[in-house]
Design a protein around this motif. Structure first.
Motif, PDB file in Angstrom:
ATOM      1  N   ASN A   1       9.259  -1.689   0.344  1.00 39.08           N
ATOM      2  CA  ASN A   1       9.262  -0.270   0.687  1.00 39.08           C
ATOM      3  C   ASN A   1       9.967   0.589  -0.354  1.00 39.08           C
ATOM      4  OD1 ASN A   1      11.747  -1.285   1.299  1.00 39.08           O
ATOM      5  ND2 ASN A   1      11.983  -0.134   3.188  1.00 39.08           N
ATOM      6  N   ASP A   2      10.558  -0.021  -1.368  1.00 40.07           N
ATOM      7  CA  ASP A   2      11.102   0.750  -2.482  1.00 40.07           C
ATOM      8  C   ASP A   2      10.043   0.792  -3.579  1.00 40.07           C
ATOM      9  OD1 ASP A   2      14.220   0.683  -4.397  1.00 40.07           O
ATOM     10  OD2 ASP A   2      12.431   1.941  -4.521  1.00 40.07           O
TER      11      ASP A   2
ATOM     12  N   TRP B   1       5.403   5.228   0.983  1.00 40.95           N
ATOM     13  CA  TRP B   1       5.171   3.834   1.298  1.00 40.95           C
ATOM     14  C   TRP B   1       4.459   3.701   2.636  1.00 40.95           C
ATOM     15  CZ3 TRP B   1       7.656   0.961   5.329  1.00 40.95           C
ATOM     16  CH2 TRP B   1       7.330  -0.393   5.336  1.00 40.95           C
ATOM     17  N   VAL B   2       3.440   2.836   2.702  1.00 34.06           N
ATOM     18  CA  VAL B   2       2.647   2.658   3.914  1.00 34.06           C
ATOM     19  C   VAL B   2       2.896   1.294   4.551  1.00 34.06           C
ATOM     20  CG1 VAL B   2       0.297   2.489   4.839  1.00 34.06           C
ATOM     21  CG2 VAL B   2       0.849   4.233   3.110  1.00 34.06           C
ATOM     22  N   SER B   3       2.744   0.233   3.750  1.00 37.20           N
ATOM     23  CA  SER B   3       2.819  -1.106   4.316  1.00 37.20           C
ATOM     24  C   SER B   3       2.996  -2.124   3.199  1.00 37.20           C
ATOM     25  CB  SER B   3       1.531  -1.409   5.093  1.00 37.20           C
ATOM     26  OG  SER B   3       1.576  -2.693   5.681  1.00 37.20           O
ATOM     27  N   SER B   4       3.623  -3.238   3.540  1.00 33.93           N
ATOM     28  CA  SER B   4       3.809  -4.325   2.580  1.00 33.93           C
ATOM     29  C   SER B   4       3.571  -5.667   3.246  1.00 33.93           C
ATOM     30  CB  SER B   4       5.227  -4.301   2.002  1.00 33.93           C
ATOM     31  OG  SER B   4       5.495  -3.123   1.295  1.00 33.93           O
TER      32      SER B   4
ATOM     33  N   TRP C   1       0.855  -1.190   0.000  1.00 26.84           N
ATOM     34  CA  TRP C   1       0.000   0.000   0.000  1.00 26.84           C
ATOM     35  C   TRP C   1       0.892   1.240   0.000  1.00 26.84           C
ATOM     36  CZ3 TRP C   1      -5.100  -0.045  -0.834  1.00 26.84           C
ATOM     37  CH2 TRP C   1      -5.823  -1.215  -0.589  1.00 26.84           C
ATOM     38  N   VAL C   2       0.531   2.171  -0.855  1.00 29.27           N
ATOM     39  CA  VAL C   2       1.238   3.442  -0.977  1.00 29.27           C
ATOM     40  C   VAL C   2       0.184   4.543  -0.904  1.00 29.27           C
ATOM     41  CG1 VAL C   2       2.692   4.873  -2.480  1.00 29.27           C
ATOM     42  CG2 VAL C   2       3.001   2.379  -2.438  1.00 29.27           C
TER      43      VAL C   2
ATOM     44  N   TYR D   1       5.579  -2.095   8.083  1.00 32.52           N
ATOM     45  CA  TYR D   1       4.820  -0.853   8.214  1.00 32.52           C
ATOM     46  C   TYR D   1       5.751   0.344   8.302  1.00 32.52           C
ATOM     47  CZ  TYR D   1       1.047  -4.050   9.418  1.00 32.52           C
ATOM     48  OH  TYR D   1       0.118  -5.058   9.396  1.00 32.52           O
ATOM     49  N   ALA D   2       5.298   1.434   7.722  1.00 34.94           N
ATOM     50  CA  ALA D   2       5.968   2.705   7.953  1.00 34.94           C
ATOM     51  C   ALA D   2       5.779   3.110   9.412  1.00 34.94           C
ATOM     52  CB  ALA D   2       5.393   3.769   7.031  1.00 34.94           C
TER      53      ALA D   2
END
Length: 120
Positions: free
Chosen positions: A102-103, A47-50, A36-37, A60-61
């Motif tokens: 996150n990239d 970047w929010v979460s992966s 999620w971005v 998570y960010a």
């Protein structure tokens, strides 16, 4: 054709909750990490979460850690973001994206986004 479709956005008061969904089509969802971005007005994407392909590892960010929960249902080809204790600074267009952590430069497919507005 690869498609990602976000739903679930809306307007909510500070402290409220929303659940975003991302339904996917056209690829083997269970083999891709998903992310999620978000992009706030006048700012770049954040970047929010992966989550990994099988849903065993989540990331998570710092800005959302402890308030947001990412999950997936590989049987439904769907990605989710449960958002709690929402703050005005969470206001943004939220996108789901494929094949990146996150990239976000590595994300190769994006949805069209769903708007989240946190305001009293």
């Amino acid at each position: 054709e690869v498609q990602l479709r976000e739903t679930g956005g809306g307007m909510v008061q500070p402290g409220g909750s929303l659940r975003l969904s991302c339904t996917t089509y056209g690829f083997t969802f269970s083999t891709y990490e998903m992310t999620w971005v978000r992009q706030a007005p006048g700012k770049g994407p954040e970047w929010v979460s992966s989550i990994d392909a099988v849903g065993g590892r989540t990331y998570y960010a710092d800005s959302v850690n402890g308030r947001f929960t990412i999950s997936r249902d590989n049987g439904k080809n769907a990605l989710y973001l449960e958002m709690r204790s929402l703050k005005p600074e969470d206001t943004a267009l939220y996108f789901c994206a494929r094949r990146c952590y996150n990239d976000i430069r590595l994300c190769d497919r994006w949805g069209q986004g769903t708007q989240v507005t946190v305001s009293s």
